[in-house]
Design an enzyme around this catalytic site. Sequence first.
Site, mmCIF file in Angstrom:
data_model
loop_
_atom_site.group_PDB
_atom_site.id
_atom_site.type_symbol
_atom_site.label_atom_id
_atom_site.label_comp_id
_atom_site.label_asym_id
_atom_site.label_seq_id
_atom_site.Cartn_x
_atom_site.Cartn_y
_atom_site.Cartn_z
ATOM 1 C CG ASP A 299 -0.303 -0.427 2.505
ATOM 2 O OD1 ASP A 299 0.946 -0.383 2.581
ATOM 3 O OD2 ASP A 299 -1.018 -0.787 3.450
ATOM 4 C CG ASP B 31 -8.743 -1.099 11.639
ATOM 5 O OD1 ASP B 31 -7.806 -1.847 11.256
ATOM 6 O OD2 ASP B 31 -9.103 -0.095 11.000
ATOM 7 C CG HIS C 90 -5.832 -2.292 8.645
ATOM 8 N ND1 HIS C 90 -5.920 -0.935 8.853
ATOM 9 C CD2 HIS C 90 -4.537 -2.607 8.905
ATOM 10 C CE1 HIS C 90 -4.741 -0.464 9.198
ATOM 11 N NE2 HIS C 90 -3.876 -1.449 9.248
ATOM 12 C CD GLU D 35 -8.565 1.173 7.736
ATOM 13 O OE1 GLU D 35 -8.422 0.168 8.468
ATOM 14 O OE2 GLU D 35 -8.004 2.251 7.968
#
Length: 245
Positions: A67, A136, A138, A143
């Site tokens: 990413d 979270d 991910h 997400e």
Amino acid sequence: MKTLIKKTYEDLSKEAAKIIKEAIQEKPNLVLGLATGSTPIGTYKELIRMHREENLDFSQVISFNLDEYLGLSADHHQSYNYFMYKNLFDYININHKNIHIPDGMTENVEEFLKEYEKKIREAGGIDLQLLGIGSDGHIGFNEPGTPLNSRTQIVKLTESTIKDNSRFFEKEEDVPRFAITMGVQTIFEAKKTLLLASSGNKAEAIVKFIEGPITSQITASILQKHPDTIVILDEVAASRLKRRY
Ligand code: PGA
């Protein structure tokens, strides 16, 4: 999914580097998926040591990063491009032509996303994908709520990710709100995945990802179905697991 629990972050990093080293020795032109963030830094240090002291040869390795922040140029000191050179590529003999990192400044986003997928396909697919995990749940920047069949795409970062990553920026407002990331399905198609997690703020995400249901709310949970996934945790990250594997 195989889970290894190591005493310390150093032990975890050494184990991860050993797995990557063996994969390169077995296939010198390994297609290696790489990750950024604090977690893989120890692994990269160990790979640099292996390159220097044990002649680990990266000359034919082909890399694809997961990413990049949208809107940050390659030379921005918080870009993932900059991170990769400063933490790994500047110190090993990888051929720079073989490095692929999403371009945060791309002008034709749609075209770029398709091209990135195409380049992965043309390289023969990712052999080994290194991963961290967000608090979270991910993987990449996928997400909660990201479809599990997603491919390389633009995503909006959640407030928790912005908060987590603000430690690298001067102020929270400076954290980019959007990113380009390999999709969940793109990651899932890697032949082998290696997910690392250390420290207590990951413990909750780890329990959900390993022991909870497979759900787009915890995108890492897709790896429960992956045929060849190794998860390496330190004691603190593993502390909430009900079962020791
Ligand atoms: P970290 O990030 O390694 O900096 O904790 C992991 C991630 O968000 O995937």
